[in-house]
Design a protein around this motif. Sequence first.
Motif, PDB file in Angstrom:
ATOM      1  N   HIS A 127       0.598  -1.274  -0.072  1.00 26.97           N
ATOM      2  CA  HIS A 127       0.030   0.412  -0.103  1.00 26.97           C
ATOM      3  C   HIS A 127       1.048   1.399   0.033  1.00 26.97           C
ATOM      4  CE1 HIS A 127      -3.327  -2.308   0.984  1.00 26.97           C
ATOM      5  NE2 HIS A 127      -3.441  -2.886   1.782  1.00 26.97           N
ATOM      6  N   SER A 128       1.058   2.248  -0.895  1.00 22.98           N
ATOM      7  CA  SER A 128       0.781   3.586  -0.554  1.00 22.98           C
ATOM      8  C   SER A 128       1.034   4.460   0.480  1.00 22.98           C
ATOM      9  CB  SER A 128       0.720   4.203  -2.223  1.00 22.98           C
ATOM     10  OG  SER A 128       1.008   3.376  -3.360  1.00 22.98           O
ATOM     11  N   LEU A 129       1.691   4.723   1.241  1.00 23.27           N
ATOM     12  CA  LEU A 129       2.209   5.739   2.215  1.00 23.27           C
ATOM     13  C   LEU A 129       0.938   7.603   1.528  1.00 23.27           C
ATOM     14  CD1 LEU A 129       5.690   5.793   3.107  1.00 23.27           C
ATOM     15  CD2 LEU A 129       3.827   4.646   4.293  1.00 23.27           C
ATOM     16  N   GLN A 130       0.429   7.623   2.598  1.00 18.91           N
ATOM     17  CA  GLN A 130      -0.882   9.109   2.474  1.00 18.91           C
ATOM     18  C   GLN A 130       0.687   9.854   1.944  1.00 18.91           C
ATOM     19  OE1 GLN A 130      -2.202  10.025   6.042  1.00 18.91           O
ATOM     20  NE2 GLN A 130      -3.125  11.949   5.068  1.00 18.91           N
ATOM     21  N   ARG A 131      -0.437  10.277   0.482  1.00 16.07           N
ATOM     22  CA  ARG A 131       0.292  11.585  -0.229  1.00 16.07           C
ATOM     23  C   ARG A 131       0.073  13.120   0.415  1.00 16.07           C
ATOM     24  NH1 ARG A 131       4.699  10.130  -1.515  1.00 16.07           N
ATOM     25  NH2 ARG A 131       4.317   9.579   1.750  1.00 16.07           N
ATOM     26  N   ALA A 132       0.797  13.763   0.101  1.00 13.83           N
ATOM     27  CA  ALA A 132       0.226  15.702   0.468  1.00 13.83           C
ATOM     28  C   ALA A 132      -0.576  15.289  -1.305  1.00 13.83           C
ATOM     29  CB  ALA A 132       1.304  16.281   0.404  1.00 13.83           C
ATOM     30  N   GLN A 133      -1.863  16.828  -0.982  1.00 12.65           N
ATOM     31  CA  GLN A 133      -2.372  16.946  -1.860  1.00 12.65           C
ATOM     32  C   GLN A 133      -3.243  18.520  -1.584  1.00 12.65           C
ATOM     33  OE1 GLN A 133      -5.291  14.328  -3.591  1.00 12.65           O
ATOM     34  NE2 GLN A 133      -4.412  12.950  -3.384  1.00 12.65           N
ATOM     35  N   GLY A 134      -2.787  19.184  -2.659  1.00 13.57           N
ATOM     36  CA  GLY A 134      -3.171  20.882  -2.223  1.00 13.57           C
ATOM     37  C   GLY A 134      -3.493  21.511  -3.496  1.00 13.57           C
ATOM     38  N   GLU A 135      -4.407  22.494  -3.444  1.00 16.87           N
ATOM     39  CA  GLU A 135      -4.587  23.383  -4.661  1.00 16.87           C
ATOM     40  C   GLU A 135      -4.903  24.604  -3.868  1.00 16.87           C
ATOM     41  OE1 GLU A 135      -8.696  23.094  -8.408  1.00 16.87           O
ATOM     42  OE2 GLU A 135      -8.374  21.733  -6.873  1.00 16.87           O
ATOM     43  N   CYS A 136      -4.472  26.042  -4.173  1.00 12.03           N
ATOM     44  CA  CYS A 136      -5.122  27.138  -4.302  1.00 12.03           C
ATOM     45  C   CYS A 136      -5.843  27.662  -5.536  1.00 12.03           C
ATOM     46  CB  CYS A 136      -3.250  27.938  -4.010  1.00 12.03           C
ATOM     47  SG  CYS A 136      -3.631  29.195  -3.378  1.00 12.03           S
ATOM     48  N   ASN A 137      -6.810  28.627  -5.506  1.00 14.87           N
ATOM     49  CA  ASN A 137      -6.501  29.802  -6.781  1.00 14.87           C
ATOM     50  C   ASN A 137      -6.514  31.220  -6.188  1.00 14.87           C
ATOM     51  OD1 ASN A 137      -8.555  30.634  -9.101  1.00 14.87           O
ATOM     52  ND2 ASN A 137      -9.404  28.941  -9.735  1.00 14.87           N
ATOM     53  N   ILE A 138      -6.142  31.226  -6.702  1.00 13.99           N
ATOM     54  CA  ILE A 138      -5.819  32.862  -6.457  1.00 13.99           C
ATOM     55  C   ILE A 138      -6.468  33.905  -7.641  1.00 13.99           C
ATOM     56  CG2 ILE A 138      -4.276  33.141  -6.519  1.00 13.99           C
ATOM     57  CD1 ILE A 138      -3.701  34.987  -3.647  1.00 13.99           C
ATOM     58  N   GLU A 139      -6.974  34.965  -7.594  1.00  8.97           N
ATOM     59  CA  GLU A 139      -7.019  36.048  -8.918  1.00  8.97           C
ATOM     60  C   GLU A 139      -7.443  36.966  -8.068  1.00  8.97           C
ATOM     61  OE1 GLU A 139     -10.772  35.108 -11.146  1.00  8.97           O
ATOM     62  OE2 GLU A 139     -10.479  32.715 -10.716  1.00  8.97           O
ATOM     63  N   PHE A 140      -7.111  38.703  -8.809  1.00 11.23           N
ATOM     64  CA  PHE A 140      -7.536  39.803  -8.211  1.00 11.23           C
ATOM     65  C   PHE A 140      -8.241  40.633  -9.729  1.00 11.23           C
ATOM     66  CE2 PHE A 140      -3.304  38.387  -5.996  1.00 11.23           C
ATOM     67  CZ  PHE A 140      -3.707  39.039  -5.009  1.00 11.23           C
TER      68      PHE A 140
END
Length: 285
Positions: free
Chosen positions: A11-24
């Motif tokens: 089994h794979s180890l827990q992986r990091a996931q991230g998302e960021c959406n920024i607008e000006f």
Amino acid sequence: MLAIPEMELKHSLQRAQGECNIEFVHQVGEPAASKLSKLYQAGCLKALLPKTYDAVPHAVIINTAGGVTAGDQLRLQIKLHAGAKAKLATQTAERLYRGGNFIEGDGRIEVAIQLDESAFLHWLPQETMVFDASRSVRTTRVDMAASAGILMTESFVFGREAMGENINHLRLRDRREIWVDGKIRLHDQLLIESAERLRQSYALDGASFIAVSAMVWPDAVDKLSSAQQMVESQNARSAAKGWVSVVNDCLIVRSQASSAFLGKRWLRGFLELFTGEPLPRVWRM
């Protein structure tokens, strides 16, 4: 202690996931200013907006996972609407950590930038630290209008000199693309799949720090002469070295150094000379 062969781990180890959406957006008024219009963040990727006295808003991107290893997935989306201006940086160096053989896939980072008419972005992430046996793929794509502009930089540190670290194995793919009105303007790729590349004279020639900065706006190439003078000035006062070129109407500055300290000091000095203003405060912490 019982040694568990890597092949027995199913089994794979827990992986990091991230998302960021920024607008000006550009707010018309008295005084006219750019303001945050959207911020979505999930997982380990966050954005902070520090208080500054600059007329242009700043944002700092943070990876709370502390780095990237095989199997991690990060996605950052940046959009500046027509006329908006902003400066974005990362809180600290990104770290590409060792990936185990039992984990399928590379660590992946995707950066997507959209610049509408007359928008201008400073994209200034701090250096990426590459550790031994790291495996990563990063793609940065900029889609911009012909009247928009961007100054972007990427830099890499291979091992921590003070810790006596050496890079013996790695897999690094880093690609940057700039599209102007739907046509490719710049395609720049760093591909290293063997530590030997770090030492070969026709490749990195033993450099521990490398950087590339791209300047793209309607009259960016008109600054070629002044950029050359600034690079020569930096070269004269430092053991790090840089050089300037023009590629398909993109002004490109590359630099390299034998240490992260020398390389980052050269890069910071050049960027501040070129822009005529200090870099975001996180670059000095």
